[in-house]
Each structure stands twice: as C-alpha cells, then as structure tokens.
Design a protein around this motif. Sequence first.
Motif, PDB file in Angstrom:
ATOM      1  N   GLU A  25       0.904  -1.215  -0.026  1.00 43.69           N
ATOM      2  CA  GLU A  25      -0.157   0.145   0.118  1.00 43.69           C
ATOM      3  C   GLU A  25       0.874   1.151  -0.198  1.00 43.69           C
ATOM      4  O   GLU A  25       1.944   1.415   0.796  1.00 43.69           O
ATOM      5  CB  GLU A  25      -0.845  -0.065   1.146  1.00 43.69           C
ATOM      6  CG  GLU A  25      -2.138   0.863   1.153  1.00 43.69           C
ATOM      7  CD  GLU A  25      -3.236   0.828   2.105  1.00 43.69           C
ATOM      8  OE1 GLU A  25      -2.775   0.179   3.178  1.00 43.69           O
ATOM      9  OE2 GLU A  25      -4.384   0.787   1.869  1.00 43.69           O
ATOM     10  N   ASP A  26       0.532   2.202  -0.919  1.00 46.62           N
ATOM     11  CA  ASP A  26       1.263   3.586  -0.980  1.00 46.62           C
ATOM     12  C   ASP A  26       2.983   3.432  -0.971  1.00 46.62           C
ATOM     13  O   ASP A  26       3.710   3.861  -0.021  1.00 46.62           O
ATOM     14  CB  ASP A  26       0.772   4.368   0.250  1.00 46.62           C
ATOM     15  CG  ASP A  26      -0.296   5.071  -0.015  1.00 46.62           C
ATOM     16  OD1 ASP A  26      -0.569   5.212  -1.266  1.00 46.62           O
ATOM     17  OD2 ASP A  26      -1.146   5.290   1.007  1.00 46.62           O
ATOM     18  N   VAL A  27       3.317   2.457  -1.851  1.00 40.25           N
ATOM     19  CA  VAL A  27       4.948   2.492  -1.953  1.00 40.25           C
ATOM     20  C   VAL A  27       5.221   3.594  -2.647  1.00 40.25           C
ATOM     21  O   VAL A  27       5.142   3.566  -3.825  1.00 40.25           O
ATOM     22  CB  VAL A  27       5.385   1.084  -2.297  1.00 40.25           C
ATOM     23  CG1 VAL A  27       6.893   1.087  -2.532  1.00 40.25           C
ATOM     24  CG2 VAL A  27       4.838  -0.053  -1.334  1.00 40.25           C
ATOM     25  N   ASN A  28       6.218   4.298  -2.186  1.00 39.88           N
ATOM     26  CA  ASN A  28       6.762   5.592  -2.961  1.00 39.88           C
ATOM     27  C   ASN A  28       8.227   5.690  -2.810  1.00 39.88           C
ATOM     28  O   ASN A  28       8.884   5.329  -1.753  1.00 39.88           O
ATOM     29  CB  ASN A  28       6.244   6.742  -2.304  1.00 39.88           C
ATOM     30  CG  ASN A  28       4.901   7.250  -2.833  1.00 39.88           C
ATOM     31  OD1 ASN A  28       4.621   7.351  -3.886  1.00 39.88           O
ATOM     32  ND2 ASN A  28       3.810   7.200  -1.915  1.00 39.88           N
ATOM     33  N   LEU A  29       8.854   5.636  -3.996  1.00 44.19           N
ATOM     34  CA  LEU A  29      10.310   5.701  -3.570  1.00 44.19           C
ATOM     35  C   LEU A  29      10.855   6.188  -5.021  1.00 44.19           C
ATOM     36  O   LEU A  29      10.329   5.955  -6.159  1.00 44.19           O
ATOM     37  CB  LEU A  29      10.758   4.095  -3.848  1.00 44.19           C
ATOM     38  CG  LEU A  29      12.305   3.874  -3.693  1.00 44.19           C
ATOM     39  CD1 LEU A  29      12.746   4.266  -2.291  1.00 44.19           C
ATOM     40  CD2 LEU A  29      12.535   2.542  -3.443  1.00 44.19           C
ATOM     41  N   LYS A  30      11.858   7.235  -4.930  1.00 43.63           N
ATOM     42  CA  LYS A  30      12.330   7.888  -6.143  1.00 43.63           C
ATOM     43  C   LYS A  30      14.022   7.733  -5.868  1.00 43.63           C
ATOM     44  O   LYS A  30      14.613   7.509  -5.096  1.00 43.63           O
ATOM     45  CB  LYS A  30      12.278   9.356  -5.881  1.00 43.63           C
ATOM     46  CG  LYS A  30      10.886   9.899  -6.198  1.00 43.63           C
ATOM     47  CD  LYS A  30      10.638  11.357  -6.449  1.00 43.63           C
ATOM     48  CE  LYS A  30       9.142  11.805  -6.520  1.00 43.63           C
ATOM     49  NZ  LYS A  30       8.316  10.704  -7.056  1.00 43.63           N
ATOM     50  N   ILE A  31      14.337   7.139  -7.206  1.00 41.87           N
ATOM     51  CA  ILE A  31      15.875   6.616  -7.442  1.00 41.87           C
ATOM     52  C   ILE A  31      16.366   7.303  -8.515  1.00 41.87           C
ATOM     53  O   ILE A  31      15.851   7.545  -9.449  1.00 41.87           O
ATOM     54  CB  ILE A  31      15.689   4.965  -7.578  1.00 41.87           C
ATOM     55  CG1 ILE A  31      15.022   3.990  -6.734  1.00 41.87           C
ATOM     56  CG2 ILE A  31      16.984   4.392  -7.864  1.00 41.87           C
ATOM     57  CD1 ILE A  31      14.714   2.788  -7.002  1.00 41.87           C
ATOM     58  N   ALA A  32      17.600   7.702  -8.056  1.00 44.07           N
ATOM     59  CA  ALA A  32      18.390   8.516  -9.225  1.00 44.07           C
ATOM     60  C   ALA A  32      19.207   7.535  -9.822  1.00 44.07           C
ATOM     61  O   ALA A  32      19.465   6.452  -9.606  1.00 44.07           O
ATOM     62  CB  ALA A  32      19.521   9.345  -8.610  1.00 44.07           C
ATOM     63  N   LYS A  33      19.588   8.019 -11.070  1.00 39.65           N
ATOM     64  CA  LYS A  33      20.634   7.241 -11.946  1.00 39.65           C
ATOM     65  C   LYS A  33      21.820   6.775 -11.447  1.00 39.65           C
ATOM     66  O   LYS A  33      22.355   7.544 -10.679  1.00 39.65           O
ATOM     67  CB  LYS A  33      20.949   8.068 -13.147  1.00 39.65           C
ATOM     68  CG  LYS A  33      21.249   7.117 -14.365  1.00 39.65           C
ATOM     69  CD  LYS A  33      21.384   7.699 -15.600  1.00 39.65           C
ATOM     70  CE  LYS A  33      21.840   6.467 -16.599  1.00 39.65           C
ATOM     71  NZ  LYS A  33      21.942   6.999 -18.061  1.00 39.65           N
ATOM     72  N   GLY A  34      22.417   5.590 -11.584  1.00 42.94           N
ATOM     73  CA  GLY A  34      23.578   5.222 -10.998  1.00 42.94           C
ATOM     74  C   GLY A  34      23.453   4.802  -9.458  1.00 42.94           C
ATOM     75  O   GLY A  34      24.220   4.443  -8.677  1.00 42.94           O
ATOM     76  N   GLU A  35      22.263   4.827  -8.890  1.00 46.13           N
ATOM     77  CA  GLU A  35      22.074   4.466  -7.394  1.00 46.13           C
ATOM     78  C   GLU A  35      21.876   2.945  -7.166  1.00 46.13           C
ATOM     79  O   GLU A  35      21.392   2.417  -8.002  1.00 46.13           O
ATOM     80  CB  GLU A  35      20.875   5.300  -6.889  1.00 46.13           C
ATOM     81  CG  GLU A  35      21.050   5.910  -5.531  1.00 46.13           C
ATOM     82  CD  GLU A  35      19.814   6.537  -4.896  1.00 46.13           C
ATOM     83  OE1 GLU A  35      19.827   6.771  -3.765  1.00 46.13           O
ATOM     84  OE2 GLU A  35      18.802   6.728  -5.907  1.00 46.13           O
ATOM     85  N   PHE A  36      22.629   2.579  -6.000  1.00 41.68           N
ATOM     86  CA  PHE A  36      22.350   1.060  -5.647  1.00 41.68           C
ATOM     87  C   PHE A  36      21.429   1.237  -4.536  1.00 41.68           C
ATOM     88  O   PHE A  36      21.772   1.854  -3.220  1.00 41.68           O
ATOM     89  CB  PHE A  36      23.714   0.804  -5.397  1.00 41.68           C
ATOM     90  CG  PHE A  36      23.693  -0.874  -5.351  1.00 41.68           C
ATOM     91  CD1 PHE A  36      22.986  -1.507  -4.117  1.00 41.68           C
ATOM     92  CD2 PHE A  36      24.404  -1.649  -6.099  1.00 41.68           C
ATOM     93  CE1 PHE A  36      23.053  -2.913  -3.958  1.00 41.68           C
ATOM     94  CE2 PHE A  36      24.359  -2.920  -6.185  1.00 41.68           C
ATOM     95  CZ  PHE A  36      23.757  -3.469  -4.998  1.00 41.68           C
ATOM     96  N   ILE A  37      20.387   0.486  -4.437  1.00 45.34           N
ATOM     97  CA  ILE A  37      19.140   0.553  -3.596  1.00 45.34           C
ATOM     98  C   ILE A  37      19.101  -0.702  -2.932  1.00 45.34           C
ATOM     99  O   ILE A  37      19.153  -1.686  -3.890  1.00 45.34           O
ATOM    100  CB  ILE A  37      17.940   1.137  -3.935  1.00 45.34           C
ATOM    101  CG1 ILE A  37      18.027   2.523  -4.651  1.00 45.34           C
ATOM    102  CG2 ILE A  37      16.723   0.895  -2.965  1.00 45.34           C
ATOM    103  CD1 ILE A  37      17.771   3.468  -3.658  1.00 45.34           C
ATOM    104  N   SER A  38      19.177  -1.263  -1.773  1.00 46.85           N
ATOM    105  CA  SER A  38      18.779  -2.440  -1.247  1.00 46.85           C
ATOM    106  C   SER A  38      17.237  -2.310  -0.430  1.00 46.85           C
ATOM    107  O   SER A  38      16.853  -1.266   0.121  1.00 46.85           O
ATOM    108  CB  SER A  38      19.805  -2.832  -0.222  1.00 46.85           C
ATOM    109  OG  SER A  38      21.016  -3.462  -0.608  1.00 46.85           O
ATOM    110  N   LEU A  39      16.663  -3.486  -0.822  1.00 48.35           N
ATOM    111  CA  LEU A  39      15.442  -3.739  -0.180  1.00 48.35           C
ATOM    112  C   LEU A  39      15.516  -4.561   0.983  1.00 48.35           C
ATOM    113  O   LEU A  39      15.939  -5.888   0.712  1.00 48.35           O
ATOM    114  CB  LEU A  39      14.569  -4.204  -1.165  1.00 48.35           C
ATOM    115  CG  LEU A  39      13.593  -3.031  -1.728  1.00 48.35           C
ATOM    116  CD1 LEU A  39      12.450  -3.933  -2.824  1.00 48.35           C
ATOM    117  CD2 LEU A  39      12.630  -2.103  -0.889  1.00 48.35           C
ATOM    118  N   ILE A  40      15.225  -4.307   2.150  1.00 47.85           N
ATOM    119  CA  ILE A  40      15.334  -5.221   3.213  1.00 47.85           C
ATOM    120  C   ILE A  40      13.927  -5.322   4.072  1.00 47.85           C
ATOM    121  O   ILE A  40      13.282  -4.181   4.141  1.00 47.85           O
ATOM    122  CB  ILE A  40      16.274  -4.887   3.975  1.00 47.85           C
ATOM    123  CG1 ILE A  40      17.015  -5.989   4.852  1.00 47.85           C
ATOM    124  CG2 ILE A  40      16.269  -3.547   5.004  1.00 47.85           C
ATOM    125  CD1 ILE A  40      18.464  -5.921   5.180  1.00 47.85           C
TER     126      ILE A  40
END
Lengths: 303, 340
Positions: A25-40
């Motif tokens: 529900e309501d997952v918001n995320l902004k990711i920049a170019k070249g970024e490394f994101i971990s989801l935990i």
Amino acid sequence: MSTYLSLENIGITFPTDKGPLTVLEDVNLKIAKGEFISLIGHSGCGKSTVLNIVAGLLQATTGGVVLENSEVNQPGPDRAVVFQNHSLLPWLTVYDNVRLAVDQVFGKTKSKQERHDWTLHNLELVHMGHALDRRPSEISGGMKQRVGIARALAMEPKVLLMDEPFGALDSLTRTHMQDSLMEIQAELNNTVIMITHDVDEAVLLSDRIVMMSNGPNATVGEILHIELERPRNRLELADDPTYNHYRAEVLRFLHERHAQPDVPSGKPKAKPQEPTPAPVSVAQETPVIEKPTQGHRLTLAVG
Amino acid sequence: MSAKILSPQHTFQAAWIDQFHAFCTSDALLKSGRKLAAALVIPAMALALFLILWGGLASRVETSLGTLPGPGKVWEQTQVLYQEHLTEREKAAAFYERQEQRNAAKLEKDPNAEVKVRPYTGKPTFIDQIFTSLGTVTTGFLIASIIAIPIGIICGLSATLYQALNPIIQIFKPVSPLAWLPIVTMVVSAVYVSDDPMFAKSFVTSAITVTLCCIWPTIINTTVGVSGIDKDLINVSRVLRLGWFTKTVKIVLPSAMPMIFAGLRLSLGIGWMVLIAAEMLAQNPGLGKFVWDEFQNGSSDSLARIMVAVLVIGFIGFLLDRAMLMLQRAVSWDKSSTIR
Ligand SMILES: Nc1ncnc2c1ncn2[C@@H]1O[C@H](COP(=O)(O)OP(=O)(O)OP(=O)(O)O)[C@@H](O)[C@H]1O
Ligand SMILES: [Mg+2]
C-alpha cells in the motif's frame, strides 16, 4: 537529486480464498540514475512483489512505475532481472544462455561478431570466461549466479533488478560475489535495486537501504543513506564506527520497531539463513496440503 | 600367483583350481563378471526356462488343429516362412525376366510396338506383410505426432484453450480406435476417390486408425510437459520479450521434451497393437491379415505360423520402442539423465 526511476503510490491486492489481500500500500520511492538501492524487510512482507512490479512481471493495482519519464507496465530487457535461483536455461551452455539475451536485445543493432564479443565481454566481467561451453548443471551455484548476472548486464538495462541474488549461496561464496558486484558497479555504475536478507550485504553495497514495514499493507518504513566512501573494503569497514552504526540502525529497525509477528499472517515460510545450497523454490513448492493429509492418516490409524 | 603354482604343496590340479579361484575372485573381474551375469546370464536362464515350460505345456493342449506348437515347431515354421518368401521373390524375378524378354522380342520385330510392363501379382509373403505393417504404423504415427505435438503445446501454454479442448480429448481418449474403423473405412471410401491412387485405400484406412489412437497420449503428455515449465523460465522469456517462435524453440520444447517423448512412446506402442487388430478386422494387408488368413486356413501348421507372427509382432514392438528411446537420447539435452 534528479529522479530516474520512480515508484508512485504503488499498491497491490491479490484475490485469495479468504478474500482480497492487500500486500502493498502506498509504496513511494524515487531513485536517481546510478544509485544502488537495497530492499530489506521480513520474509513475506512484499519485497519480491515490489521488484516484480518494477520488472513488469506483476501489475500494480494502484499507482505505477515511471522510468525516464514514461510509465512502464510490461516486462522488458530495459529492466533486467537476476532471479534468486539463477533461472538459466539448463539445456543451453553458459555462452548460449548469455548469447540468447544478447541476440534478443541487440539482434538488429549489432553485427554477429559484435554480439559474440559482447557476450564474451560480459562473461569476462563476471569472471566466467573459462567455462563458456559448460551447462548450468556442470557449474557451482555461485558460478550460475555469475552467469545470471552476466546475462542481465548483457542486456544493458536501465535498471538492474536482483531478487536475493546471493541468498542461496554459502557465506564465503557470497562475499566473493559481493566483491565482484562492487567491482562491476564501480565500472558500470548501473541503477540497481537489490533485495537482501543480509544486513552486512545491504550496508556494504548500497547507497540507500530501503527498509519495509511488515505486511499486509506493507510500505516503505525507513530509508537509510549509507555515506561510506567507495571503493569499500569489508575488512577495513569491520572496525569502522560509521559502518557499525548503519548496521545497528538496520538491525534496530528490523528487530525492534518491526519485529516479526509471532503468528505470521501470510505464508509460514522457513528461510534458509546460512550455507544452505538447496534452492528456496523447493521449500516453497512443498505442498501446503501435506499436513492435513498426515493428520487424516493419523486419525485413520487411530480409528 | 606364479609362486602358488610352483609351491610343492599343490598338485597340478589344485594349482589350477587355485589359479582359477584367484582369477575369479580378483576384484575387477568379479565386478565385471557380476555385471555380465546380470546382463546376459540371468535373462538367458529365464529364457531357457520359458522355452522349457512352453515346450512342456504346449504339447498337452489339444485343439482341433492339433496340439499347440512348441518352440521347435515354431522355429521350423520360421524357416519355412522365410523360404516361401525367397521362392516368391525368385518367381517374381523370373516373371519380370520373361516379360522383358517378350517385350524385347516384340520391339525387335516392330520398334514402334507398344510394350506393357505389368507388375507381378503374387501373394504377399510373411516378410512383405511385416514391411506393410511397419509402413502403415510409421505413417499413422507420424501424422498423429504432427497433429498432436502442436495441439499439446498450445493447450499447455493457454489455459483457455486447454479448458476448451480438454473435454473433447477426455471423451475421445478412451475410445478404442477399432470402434472408429467402420466410420474411417466408409469415409475413406467416399472421400478418397481417384483413378490412380498413390496409396491403397486399405493402407489409408489402417493408417488413419493408427493416427486416431496415437494422438491422445501425445496431446495429453505434451500438455502436461508444457504446462509444467518452470515459472522462472517463463519470466526470463517475458523479460527478454522473446517472440512465440523463439520461446517455443528455446524454452518450451526443451523443457517439455521428456514428457513429449513419454507420450510418443506410449502412442507408438498403442498404435502398433491397434494396427494388428485393425488389419485382422478389416482384412487390410499387414501382419494382422496374415494371422487372420492363417486362422481361416486351418492347416496343421497354422498355429505354428501364427505363433511366429505373434513373436515377430512382439519383437517389432520392442524394436520400435528402442528406436524411440534412441531418438530421445539423440535429441535430449540432458545426456546424463537415465531414460528408460
Ligand atoms: N500471486 C499471489 N497471490 C496471493 N498472494 C500473494 C501472491 N504473491 C505474493 N503473495 C503474498 O504477498 C506477500 C508478499 O510476498 P513476497 O513474495 O513479495 O514476499 P517477500 O518479501 O519477497 O518474502 P521473501 O523474503 O520470503 O522472499 C506474501 O504474504 C504472499 O503470500
Ligand atoms: Mg521474495
């Protein structure tokens, strides 16, 4: 920060036997170019679901995914996926597995020779140039995962999606793979979303760690910026107070603020934590009906 | 070992036994010996026992055509049947030679004379019937496979089509193709009319009957194989946006291959059994007709000749299955997997 990939108000509801189940529900995320994101996050909270929505393999019920200013809702090679259990075609060699992807993506834009070279280049990148003619069944789990990564990289994706890429590997192989991935990342600077259960892995590799609250109705709980200098070295970082602080933050989030409920609402799934080479899919496939059957047999025996 | 032979305590005989014993108990030999026993000796013994039982019991069964034939009589008839085949071939050769001579003579007298080449119309021999049946079953089986594999793939990939076709498949699957035979015969007679048919009507009827029973196991097994593809592999093909053709060739077919072959082998086995029955029933040329003719013939050798046919039918069925296995090995990607 300019936004490259954006998850906007994503929600998903599955129809189940017990009525609709709102997983996200309501997952918001902004990711920049070249970024490394971990989801935990805890098992079953919906990490894979988020990843599959970004990949286009699942359709969000509400909201959407915007990549480079246009909405995506179909799977495509611009969002390459590295699956947890490698998902190589067992009947193709290492080379052919990668070549299949290269031919599919660059069949019209690259010549045959270029495609061959590109295939080799990507396999060299993951240090698999020595096993081109081997079948997946003839190489180790770590090697398979390397080939899976090579296949994804060879698509030159805009976003690289990895669902617990090293989850099924033993810890020593895992550290090798993490180092390899950091090397590759330093060279290519891809935009990456990686799901992991391993706190050290998350801190070591990420620019940001996205921690998800427990499901159902899971959403982004907290976001931790990891401001450690690159290249990062796991041995030097072991005594680094900042590193340990980040580690503690993640652990605190997972085990204090969002401790796993005693009675899991979703699937009661045992997660292989340490060196368990068995593919997780096997555990998931274990039929749920097994227990009732046993109980039935028991009553029969008693009666 | 040589020391043992020379030792004074051993007589020559004892030494020989000793040597033999050592030879037999040497480890590697023991292993290969056991393997050899398993592969050859045990089946051979079982076969011998079977022949003895057959010979012993058959002579006790009295029929109106004499006692049931034992192994000896059957072997004798095997040779007779082969001899008959050779004689027939000689006759045919002689017939063609005479015809050629006649035609040559005709042409010598009048170069513009019209010469006719007539085919030899002798009775088909046992060997001829074998090849007729083999040709028929191969044709029927190939047609069935060409129809069934694509249908199976489509049913496996599309749940909707599966739901649509499943009832039809389930109803036709258990029908003995022999029940179809009259309908097939009538339809072929009505539809397949040409002055100079490439294939005999009887051949077409038999082949279609075989087809009708061969398609179901292949469709069902292919469907099961295709619908059981690893979901992750399907996701790989979705991410890569593979076209349906590439997807079928690179992912669907290889992963469904074992099940497809299981279906094909089942089909071929059933097809072969059904063909013999259909040939008996419809009097179409082939091994079935041979058996029926011998039965009608009712000579004292008939039972032995039928027995020869029975054994040959069984042996060919076995060979057909082996051939399919070899084909499966040749096209299978997983050479290490055991296929039986
Ligand atoms: N197709 C579906 N139909 C119904 N429920 C689903 C479906 N897919 C996922 N779910 C539910 O959504 C929840 C989240 O699943 P998901 O696989 O995303 O979890 P996860 O965070 O990746 O867990 P893990 O860490 O164990 O991989 C689970 O409770 C699961 O039962
Ligand atoms: Mg998951």
